[in-house]
Scaffold this motif. Structure first.
Motif, short mmCIF file in Angstrom:
data_model
loop_
_atom_site.label_atom_id
_atom_site.label_comp_id
_atom_site.label_asym_id
_atom_site.label_seq_id
_atom_site.Cartn_x
_atom_site.Cartn_y
_atom_site.Cartn_z
N VAL A 8 0.84 -1.20 0.00
CA VAL A 8 0.00 0.00 0.00
C VAL A 8 0.88 1.25 0.00
CG1 VAL A 8 -1.79 1.28 1.22
CG2 VAL A 8 -1.83 -1.22 1.22
N PRO A 9 0.75 2.12 -1.01
CA PRO A 9 1.60 3.31 -1.11
C PRO A 9 1.07 4.46 -0.25
CG PRO A 9 0.12 3.25 -2.98
CD PRO A 9 -0.15 2.00 -2.19
N ASP A 10 1.87 5.50 -0.14
CA ASP A 10 1.43 6.71 0.54
C ASP A 10 0.34 7.38 -0.28
OD1 ASP A 10 3.33 6.31 2.53
OD2 ASP A 10 4.85 7.52 1.50
N TRP A 11 -0.47 8.20 0.40
CA TRP A 11 -1.49 8.97 -0.31
C TRP A 11 -0.83 9.82 -1.39
CZ3 TRP A 11 -6.17 7.50 -0.36
CH2 TRP A 11 -6.81 6.98 0.77
N GLY A 51 -12.79 7.53 0.10
CA GLY A 51 -13.48 8.41 1.02
C GLY A 51 -12.87 8.47 2.40
N GLN A 52 -11.72 7.82 2.57
CA GLN A 52 -11.07 7.84 3.87
C GLN A 52 -10.70 9.27 4.28
OE1 GLN A 52 -7.57 5.44 4.04
NE2 GLN A 52 -7.42 5.49 6.26
N ARG A 53 -10.91 9.60 5.54
CA ARG A 53 -10.61 10.94 6.04
C ARG A 53 -9.12 11.07 6.32
NH1 ARG A 53 -14.96 12.11 10.72
NH2 ARG A 53 -14.96 9.87 10.98
N ASP A 54 -8.46 11.94 5.57
CA ASP A 54 -7.02 12.11 5.72
C ASP A 54 -6.63 12.56 7.11
OD1 ASP A 54 -6.43 13.39 2.37
OD2 ASP A 54 -6.78 11.37 3.12
N TRP A 83 -9.08 5.29 10.33
CA TRP A 83 -10.39 5.11 10.95
C TRP A 83 -11.23 4.09 10.20
CZ3 TRP A 83 -15.45 6.48 9.23
CH2 TRP A 83 -15.50 7.09 7.98
N ARG A 84 -11.19 4.11 8.88
CA ARG A 84 -11.93 3.10 8.11
C ARG A 84 -11.19 1.76 8.14
NH1 ARG A 84 -16.31 4.59 5.16
NH2 ARG A 84 -16.65 6.82 4.86
N GLU A 85 -9.90 1.81 8.23
CA GLU A 85 -9.11 0.57 8.33
C GLU A 85 -9.56 -0.22 9.55
OE1 GLU A 85 -4.66 -0.61 9.81
OE2 GLU A 85 -5.01 1.36 8.95
#
Length: 314
Positions: A193-196, A291-294, A299-301
């Motif tokens: 999984v890469p960085d945003w 839609g994950q909150r940066d 939090w979604r994880e």
């Protein structure tokens, strides 16, 4: 102090296990799996969630067997690190029984093209690194471990057959490009999984997974061939077979990073199909979600891996 103590223990363990053949290491993994299942609550939970996502039609009884098999393969991989990094090179080479698809690399290099090897966390990717760096000029990105005292051992183990390790920075990307232009082989981890800002969401077993977009950037600037490479444990567990597979054609979508990412994940799925339980299912492949909150990392994880996609608690 704690890191130094852990590093000494791990290095000693690798040194001892480096003298054991793959079959013996597999038996040790089998004996340790029940203990690991008890203490590795997080790993077992994530493995269950990922397997449920990938194989929703499987019964719970079969799922329990899947979890057992997957964790045993992961333990075997950890135990094989000493063998791959410190074992006698002739013994490691001998443990590689068959190589399938080598012509994909040979043909590309004969045409003056570099080769990008997508190396997912399947089987033992360190054995794959050993073989590639033994037979081709090979470059791969490297990020030092959290326990810094282990860095010299890991780096030496990966470089000992000639591999060139480059940092996970723009300087490292430049080194990869130069290697490809010299018609050499490079390795990329396609399922990390890469960085945003460094990826696109693409389906992986029917669910969006944040996927790195380094590949289309490399393809767009070179004429490289893309293949998937894995080192699969043989059924008798006495060694490994190397497999090189043609990548999904969508990986060559130079102007469409999202389409290329779908091709990357399809290529990984094709490799997993060789023996699904040899994939590292305890990795949080879906830890970033659309839609994950940066401003609230993870939090979604946490919600996904505690409750599952359907909302049921695992």
């Amino acid at each position: 102090m704690k890191d130094n103590w852990q590093a000494r223990l791990i290095m000693r363990l690798w040194q001892v296990l480096s003298k054991r053949p793959p079959r013996t290491l597999w038996r040790l993994a089998s004996r340790f799996e029940p203990v690991y299942s008890l203490i590795g609550v997080r790993e077992r939970r994530i493995t269950r969630m990922n397997l449920r996502q990938a194989f929703p039609e499987v019964s719970e009884k079969a799922r329990r067997q899947q979890i057992h098999d997957s964790l045993q393969h992961s333990i075997a991989t950890m135990m094989e690190l000493g063998f791959a990094w410190q074992g006698d090179p002739e013994a490691v080479e001998k443990s590689i029984v068959e190589v399938h698809g080598r012509e994909l690399l040979d043909e590309a290099r004969a045409e003056g093209r570099g080769v990008i090897v997508l190396a997912p966390h399947f089987g033992n990717w360190e054995i794959l690194n050993f073989w590639l760096s033994s037979h081709f000029p090979f470059t791969a990105m490297y990020e030092p471990p959290k326990i810094s005292a282990l860095d010299p051992v890991i780096r030496h183990g990966r470089e000992r057959m000639g591999a060139q390790l480059v940092p996970t920075t723009s300087r490292g990307v430049a080194a990869l490009l130069k290697a490809l232009k010299r018609s050499e082989a490079i390795g990329i981890l396609p399922d990390q999984v890469p960085d945003w800002g460094s990826g696109e969401f693409a389906e992986f077993f029917g669910y969006p997974a944040y996927t790195a977009t380094l590949l289309p950037r490399l393809v767009s600037r070179t004429d490289a061939r893309v293949v998937t490479g894995v080192a699969r444990r043989r059924e008798d567990r006495r060694g490994f077979d190397i497999h090189f597979l043609k990548a999904d054609e969508r990986v060559y979508a130079r102007e469409d990073e999202a389409l290329s990412a779908r091709g990357v994940n399809a290529s990984v799925e094709a490799a997993i199909a060789l023996d699904a339980m040899q994939y590292q299912w305890e990795y949080k492949r879906y830890r970033r979600t659309p839609g994950q909150r940066d401003n609230v990392p993870g939090w979604r994880e946490r919600r996904f891996y505690k409750q599952g996609r359907s909302g049921r608690k695992l």
